[in-house]
Design a protein around this motif. Structure first.
Motif, mmCIF file in Angstrom:
data_model
loop_
_atom_site.group_PDB
_atom_site.id
_atom_site.type_symbol
_atom_site.label_atom_id
_atom_site.label_comp_id
_atom_site.label_asym_id
_atom_site.label_seq_id
_atom_site.Cartn_x
_atom_site.Cartn_y
_atom_site.Cartn_z
ATOM 1 N N GLN A 1 2.535 4.236 4.272
ATOM 2 C CA GLN A 1 3.242 2.981 4.028
ATOM 3 C C GLN A 1 3.814 2.888 2.626
ATOM 4 O O GLN A 1 4.918 2.376 2.430
ATOM 5 N N TYR A 2 3.066 3.365 1.636
ATOM 6 C CA TYR A 2 3.417 3.062 0.252
ATOM 7 C C TYR A 2 3.835 4.263 -0.588
ATOM 8 O O TYR A 2 4.158 4.094 -1.766
ATOM 9 N N ILE A 3 3.867 5.452 -0.020
ATOM 10 C CA ILE A 3 4.337 6.606 -0.788
ATOM 11 C C ILE A 3 5.843 6.483 -1.021
ATOM 12 O O ILE A 3 6.577 5.916 -0.192
ATOM 13 N N ASP A 4 6.310 6.993 -2.107
ATOM 14 C CA ASP A 4 7.731 6.914 -2.463
ATOM 15 C C ASP A 4 8.503 8.001 -1.713
ATOM 16 O O ASP A 4 8.463 9.175 -2.085
ATOM 17 N N LYS B 1 10.872 1.014 11.495
ATOM 18 C CA LYS B 1 12.205 1.034 10.895
ATOM 19 C C LYS B 1 12.122 1.154 9.384
ATOM 20 O O LYS B 1 12.924 1.839 8.748
ATOM 21 N N SER B 2 11.101 0.516 8.793
ATOM 22 C CA SER B 2 10.953 0.562 7.336
ATOM 23 C C SER B 2 10.484 1.930 6.853
ATOM 24 O O SER B 2 10.560 2.232 5.662
ATOM 25 N N GLN C 1 10.409 8.918 7.205
ATOM 26 C CA GLN C 1 9.258 9.785 7.416
ATOM 27 C C GLN C 1 9.270 10.381 8.821
ATOM 28 O O GLN C 1 9.859 9.831 9.737
ATOM 29 N N LYS C 2 8.583 11.495 8.968
ATOM 30 C CA LYS C 2 8.405 12.121 10.273
ATOM 31 C C LYS C 2 7.010 11.822 10.795
ATOM 32 O O LYS C 2 6.055 11.710 10.023
ATOM 33 N N PHE C 3 6.890 11.699 12.105
ATOM 34 C CA PHE C 3 5.585 11.560 12.746
ATOM 35 C C PHE C 3 5.479 12.599 13.851
ATOM 36 O O PHE C 3 6.408 12.772 14.648
#
Length: 452
Positions: free
Chosen positions: A22-25, A66-67, A71-73
């Motif tokens: 959530q919070y990594i740049d 969306k936010s 990133q990949k999952f």
């Protein structure tokens, strides 16, 4: 590198892994999360969701968002890690497609975060895996609610004999820790309130038993508080069976070492944790705990430690892998053991996110990590709900075990503190608003618990 960014791979999407995602740049890192589940559960909210306090979707957060579209999952299980080649070996996590699960693959990384979590510990008790329910994710909470109402409907049939009604409505909860106690409290509240109107013929037959091998419930609390919890639950006619050893389980009964066969309608297993196969697979490559729950050991900068080469190495400064970190329930710190709680996982995740975001331009610092301050855990007050607007709060303690807030307190104020945690645990403003609205609707019109 991916597009000039270091490849940050996060194994696990529990409290620790999901917080980092959530919070990594993402302007500085190419982030990939790998997990067998596409959602992250707010585990302290599962009991409330199972008992109708709010909708199930409010007790979890989707990994894909969306936010976080940058990133990949990857929905997969990590089977192994090659620390020399900097790759993680994976298998697709689809139980309904065993052929696909055999098509294994590797993912490369520059920075690796291991936060795969744990699984419930059945202590190899025969029959538990087949017949018990657990409380680790929203699917588990949904299964608890569905079975509970199925039991109520069976008990309400005109041809169900009274003896069968009593066994159907016996809820056996194994585990006297916070999870087991809070689930007991929520189910008991539900039975004594809404279900009296929905099932007037059988609601008073619902009875809950707590079984624990320990000598008392809520063992993490001070004696004054766990004795208060015991008295409070006993007054509510909850049977507390401590010093109980369950030898085996079948579809209709548990078998106690001292009391023999006890029938149940629903069995919920809320005991401790057990390591996942990945931790065992990494035993030869990482330093791990030798007692209790098997966990990967890190230094005080959360870097994964290499196994000792000799006995002498055990007493020297241990060597750590470059750019490999571990946190959450599957990790612990050398000589500073911490509990497997959401609070510990989140605090470690905050530390690591701050560390990575501030040192992305200094690979040598991320690799060495000794250039920054070590992780320091701040113990917060333990809070547990007992039912009927009652609860216990343990005063915060310093690292030496001394209390900083007195002996804690009980009663309605403790319940309010616990209930407000529903808003603090969820990190989505949308979920917080919906939980508040649901509380208001429930207060005005009652729970719609029977709606599945």
């Amino acid at each position: 590198m991916s597009d000039g960014k270091p490849r940050l791979v996060i194994v696990g999407t529990g409290w620790a892994g999901f917080y980092i995602a959530q919070y990594i740049d993402t302007n500085q890192y190419a982030v990939t999360s790998i997990s067998p589940r596409r959602t992250s559960a707010y585990t302290p909210l599962l009991a409330s969701a199972a008992c109708g306090l709010f909708n199930f979707y409010l007790a979890e957060e989707p990994v894909r968002s969306k936010s976080r579209s940058a990133q990949k999952f990857i929905k997969a299980n990590v089977l192994d890690v090659n620390f020399n080649a900097k790759t993680v070996h994976c298998a697709p996590a689809f139980d309904d497609d065993p052929e696909l699960s055999q098509q294994e693959f590797d993912i490369e990384y520059d920075i690796l975060v291991l936060a795969p979590g744990c699984v419930p510990n059945t202590f190899n008790t025969p029959g538990v895996s087949e017949h018990a329910l657990f409380m680790k994710n929203v699917s588990d909470a949904m299964a608890v609610r569905k079975l509970f109402f199925d039991l109520l409907e069976k008990a309400s049939l005109p041809n169900t004999p009274p003896s069968k009604v009593r066994s159907l409505l016996h809820i056996a909860i194994v585990g006297g820790g916070p999870t087991g106690i809070e689930l007991t409290a929520e189910l008991d509240d539900l039975a004594k309130r809404e279900l009296r109107d929905l099932y007037p013929e059988v609601a008073d037959q619902i009875h809950i038993s707590i079984y624990d091998v320990a000598p008392h419930i809520l063992s993490a609390y001070d004696k004054k508080l766990y004795e208060y919890a015991n008295e409070s639950l006993t007054r509510r006619r909850v049977a507390i069976e401590t010093n109980s050893t369950i030898e085996r389980v079948d579809r209709e009964a548990i078998y106690l070492k001292d009391k023999g066969r006890v029938e149940y309608g629903m069995l919920i297993w809320a005991t401790g944790n057990k390591h996942i196969p990945l931790i065992e697979q990494l035993a030869s490559q990482t330093r791990q705990t030798t007692k209790g729950l098997r966990r990967i050991l890190t230094n005080d900068h959360l870097r994964v430690l290499k196994p000792p080469v000799s006995d002498k190495d055990n007493h020297n400064d241990p060597e750590a892998y470059e750019c490999v970190f571990a946190l959450g329930d599957a990790a612990d710190m050398l000589n500073r053991s911490l509990p497997t709680t959401a609070e510990v996982a989140v605090q470690k995740a905050k530390y690591l996110v701050n560390y990575l975001n501030h040192h992305h331009h200094q690979p040598s610092v991320i690799s060495a990590s000794e250039a920054v301050a070590p992780f320091k855990y701040q113990q917060k007050s333990l809070v547990s709900y007992l039912g009927a607007h009652d609860g216990v709060i343990e005063g915060r303690k310093s690292e030496n075990g001394n209390s900083r807030d007195g002996e804690g307190w009980t009663g309605r104020s403790a319940w309010l503190a616990w209930r407000s945690g529903s808003l603090l645990w969820t990190r989505s403003w949308r979920n917080r608003v919906m939980i508040l609205l649901t509380w208001v609707v429930n207060w005005v019109g009652g729970k719609e618990i029977a709606r599945m």
